[in-house]
Motif scaffolding. Structure first.
Motif, PDB file in Angstrom:
ATOM      1  N   ASN A   1      12.939   0.866   4.201  1.00 13.90           N
ATOM      2  CA  ASN A   1      13.445   2.224   4.163  1.00 13.90           C
ATOM      3  C   ASN A   1      14.761   2.188   3.404  1.00 13.90           C
ATOM      4  O   ASN A   1      15.763   1.661   3.896  1.00 13.90           O
ATOM      5  CB  ASN A   1      13.653   2.751   5.592  1.00 13.90           C
TER       6      ASN A   1
ATOM      7  N   THR B   1      11.231   5.975  -1.457  1.00  9.58           N
ATOM      8  CA  THR B   1      12.321   5.822  -0.491  1.00  9.58           C
ATOM      9  C   THR B   1      11.897   5.035   0.736  1.00  9.58           C
ATOM     10  O   THR B   1      12.743   4.594   1.502  1.00  9.58           O
ATOM     11  CB  THR B   1      12.838   7.205  -0.042  1.00  9.58           C
ATOM     12  N   GLN B   2      10.611   4.873   0.938  1.00  6.22           N
ATOM     13  CA  GLN B   2      10.154   4.211   2.151  1.00  6.22           C
ATOM     14  C   GLN B   2       8.727   3.714   1.949  1.00  6.22           C
ATOM     15  O   GLN B   2       7.922   4.400   1.327  1.00  6.22           O
ATOM     16  CB  GLN B   2      10.184   5.239   3.292  1.00  6.22           C
TER      17      GLN B   2
ATOM     18  N   TYR C   1      16.942   4.295   2.745  1.00  7.92           N
ATOM     19  CA  TYR C   1      18.077   5.047   3.278  1.00  7.92           C
ATOM     20  C   TYR C   1      18.556   4.517   4.629  1.00  7.92           C
ATOM     21  O   TYR C   1      19.517   5.025   5.184  1.00  7.92           O
ATOM     22  CB  TYR C   1      17.707   6.524   3.430  1.00  7.92           C
TER      23      TYR C   1
ATOM     24  N   HIS D   1      17.754  -2.117   5.313  1.00  4.92           N
ATOM     25  CA  HIS D   1      16.584  -1.572   4.616  1.00  4.92           C
ATOM     26  C   HIS D   1      15.266  -2.204   5.051  1.00  4.92           C
ATOM     27  O   HIS D   1      14.263  -1.543   5.173  1.00  4.92           O
ATOM     28  CB  HIS D   1      16.759  -1.780   3.108  1.00  4.92           C
TER      29      HIS D   1
END
Lengths: 375, 123
Positions: A58, A356-357, A60, A64
């Motif tokens: 992830n 982002t993920q 953000y 991570h």
């Protein structure tokens, strides 16, 4: 993303690796697990005791990378470092993909199973930075930003790192102090220092090395993978979810100067700036049928600066990102803030997207993703 | 090179070499691998296979004594080696024994499904 020909795939061509992931009609998957020392050297291959799992990222999150692993061997839980890997073959090309280094947590042990399988959570190798400093910390004026970061990494036992040295000459103009408090972690300090020289936040790569690179806007970066729905190259699952959540988006902003404490009380036009989006887009007052207000305290030198700063917030709030949640054929090249192109007629013309993920099961099951539309 | 010709089916425990032998019937084996063909957007059909062939050898031991039946029960879950008169050899584990009474009250037939495991053979 990982480079297609990054080690341990340096003997393959980029075309062969891309073809294996994207084009091969039939692919076989296998997974393995290595035990590493703190310098990321391989101590042992524990694949014979590896029960599989998944790796997730992830971009953000504070840390991570995470992993969920099954290990039928007792390791030095809490400090053992492991590196899962995946191999893919189509019978002609075989490629191995390292999937990051993780510090093992204390596992859940299933009693009654022989041999006992430990369900282990693995945390990004940067976990050693994610602890409270526990004292005030200062970096003196004149010290190089990158040198200060390197010192912290080494002191925290992170010896494997790659630093983009383009800002090596940048030094702190004045001393910087982080006070003693519970919230200040080594990770905060490292990212504060990197932020001051326009570097992106620290991240760890597929081999477990810390990476420090200059920030480049996603839209300015070269696309790293092209996803489409063509009959011979489609990797997207047939079920995709698109979300553009504007339910809580404001349409009236009240920006207030927060750093003029000793001056007169702010009034509209001098310390307060109000903007109403009456008609623009689907978040406007007209479209929503009601006013949704947001108060924005801002530090600004004067009223003109307040208006300019408020406009940045207003623009961001009006540009609600479109999120795509879906699965793809496993693509173990995915890594950190990947820049992608998505050509899916269901979503309109080819679009630039930012990953982002993602979660990658190690058993060949589809990889799940969250992408954000850039434009 | 010495050649070992077996007239019966032999089951040996790998940890202590203990053996059971008997005439056999109903032998057969099958092999498979986990996998599927998935549908992707645009209708693409793509095959995914998980590494690791799974093997299974099925046999029935004929006319074994109650003592042998009880011994085989204690071998459930243990590493064993199975060899037959065709020269086939399998390493594996069985998770159950299916005991059928024979017309002679002293003897039984025992059906076993051996799940093969990966082993490193010494040279």
């Amino acid at each position: 993303m990982q480079l297609p020909t990054a080690p341990p795939r340096e003997l393959l061509t980029e075309a062969a690796v891309v073809a294996l992931i994207r084009d091969a009609p039939a692919v076989e998957f296998a997974a393995g697990l290595e035990l590493l020392d703190t310098n990321l050297n391989v101590v042992d291959d524990v694949t014979d005791d590896f029960g599989g799992g998944s790796v997730a990222r992830n971009a953000y999150a504070t840390l991570h990378g995470t992993a969920s692993l099954g290990v039928a061997r007792t390791l030095d839980w809490g400090r053992a470092i492991v590196r899962p890997y995946m191999t893919m073959t189509d019978g002609t090309t075989t490629a191995r993909f390292n999937l990051g280094a993780y510090v093992t947590s204390t596992p859940k042990r299933v009693i009654g199973e022989e041999p006992a399988m430990h369900a282990v959570a693995g945390y990004d190798i940067l976990h050693s930075l994610s602890t409270t400093v526990g004292e005030a910390y200062a970096v003196d004026a004149g010290v190089g930003y990158l040198a200060a970061v390197a010192t912290i990494l080494t002191d925290r036992g992170l010896t494997g790192y790659i630093i983009d040295q383009s800002a090596a000459a940048s030094v702190l103009p004045s001393a910087r102090v982080w006070p003693l408090d519970q919230e200040t972690t080594w990770l905060n300090i490292v990212n504060d220092l990197l932020g001051a020289i326009a570097y992106q936040g620290i991240w760890s790569d597929w081999d477990g090395r810390a990476r420090l690179h200059r920030y480049l806007s996603p839209i300015a970066r070269t696309p790293e993978w092209y996803y489409d729905v063509a009959p011979l190259t489609s990797m997207l699952d047939s079920l995709r979810t698109v979300e553009r959540d504007f339910f809580d988006a404001p349409n009236r902003w009240i920006a207030v100067r927060s750093n003029n404490i000793d001056g007169p009380a702010p009034v509209e036009g001098d310390g307060i700036f109000t903007y109403v989006n009456s008609f623009v887009g689907d978040t406007s007052v007209e479209a929503r049928g009601r006013i949704i207000s947001k108060v924005v305290p801002l530090e600004a030198a004067d009223h003109a600066a307040l208006v300019a700063a408020a406009q940045i917030t207003i623009d961001a709030d009006m540009r609600i990102p479109t999120k795509l949640t879906h699965a793809t054929f496993p693509n173990p090249l995915h890594w950190h803030f990947d820049r992608l192109v998505l050509a899916d007629p269901e979503l309109g013309p080819a679009a630039d997207v930012l990953s982002t993920q993602w979660t990658l099961p190690l058993n060949g099951a589809n990889q799940t993703h969250e992408w954000t539309l850039l434009r | 090179m010495a050649v070992l010709a077996l007239s019966k089916l032999w089951v040996n425990r790998m940890d202590n070499g203990q053996a059971v032998s008997a005439q056999s019937a109903g032998r057969g084996r099958n092999h498979d691998q986990a996998g599927e063909v998935r549908t992707y957007a645009g209708g693409r059909q793509r095959a995914v296979t998980i590494a690791g062939e799974r093997g299974q050898f099925t046999f029935r031991l004929l006319d074994v004594t109650l003592a042998t039946v009880e011994l085989l029960r204690t071998w459930i879950g243990a590493d064993v080696q199975v060899r037959d008169h065709r020269g086939q050899r399998f390493f594996g584990v069985f998770f159950g024994v299916n005991i059928v009474e024979y017309k002679d009250p002293s003897f039984y037939d025992v059906a076993i499904v051996l799940r093969t495991v990966t082993v490193a053979e010494g040279v």
